[in-house]
Design an enzyme around this catalytic site. Sequence first.
Site, PDB file in Angstrom:
ATOM      1  N   ALA A  40      12.390  -0.126  11.010  1.00 28.57           N
ATOM      2  CA  ALA A  40      12.638   1.320  11.079  1.00 28.57           C
ATOM      3  C   ALA A  40      13.798   1.628  12.016  1.00 28.57           C
ATOM      4  O   ALA A  40      14.046   0.903  12.982  1.00 28.57           O
ATOM      5  CB  ALA A  40      11.388   2.049  11.557  1.00 28.57           C
TER       6      ALA A  40
ATOM      7  N   GLY B 114       0.839  -1.192   0.000  1.00 33.58           N
ATOM      8  CA  GLY B 114       0.000   0.000   0.000  1.00 33.58           C
ATOM      9  C   GLY B 114       0.869   1.236   0.000  1.00 33.58           C
ATOM     10  O   GLY B 114       2.083   1.158   0.211  1.00 33.58           O
TER      11      GLY B 114
ATOM     12  N   HIS C  20       3.816   3.560  16.772  1.00 33.20           N
ATOM     13  CA  HIS C  20       3.587   2.181  16.329  1.00 33.20           C
ATOM     14  C   HIS C  20       3.695   1.209  17.505  1.00 33.20           C
ATOM     15  O   HIS C  20       2.872   0.319  17.656  1.00 33.20           O
ATOM     16  CB  HIS C  20       4.590   1.792  15.230  1.00 33.20           C
TER      17      HIS C  20
END
Length: 171
Positions: free
Chosen positions: A33, A6, A47
Amino acid sequence: MTLVLGGARSGKSRYAEGLIEAQPGPWRYLATAQGWDDEMRARIAQHRARRPPPWETVDAPRDLASAIRQAPAGRPVLVDCLTLWLTNAMLDEAADLAAEVDGLVEACRAAAGPLVLVSNEVGLSIVPENALARRFRDEAGRLHQRLAAIADRAVLVVAGLPMILKGDPAA
């Protein structure tokens, strides 16, 4: 194995988390990350806050293949995200990026439990103006094709809505 693609803020991570949470826990989150600046550190914290126990977070910004292989058998694993891993490898000037990608694909193929991979679809825009960005777009596209070929399901998330590209829509 499910590949979830996405664009930025498409809802792909939340969708992928829901797929994992539909499995019995505990769940393992392989985070790629790195907190290079305040804004990125805040995103990482946001997150993590979304994933209280029984989520277990393992940082795997570079050796993602090993982190997948080391997951306990049967434990659902979420990788978020492949494009950050690819960025890390490219900026780290991986000696043999093709070999690292091969290792990642093989680790995914051999995963010992449910595996959900999240990645940014970056090939739907204009051709980037510089060589590094074009190489990144090309490498990401090739990686996605290889993983989609071996995945049981592939899903494109747009505006929070999953579009099943491959596999059983009811799964």
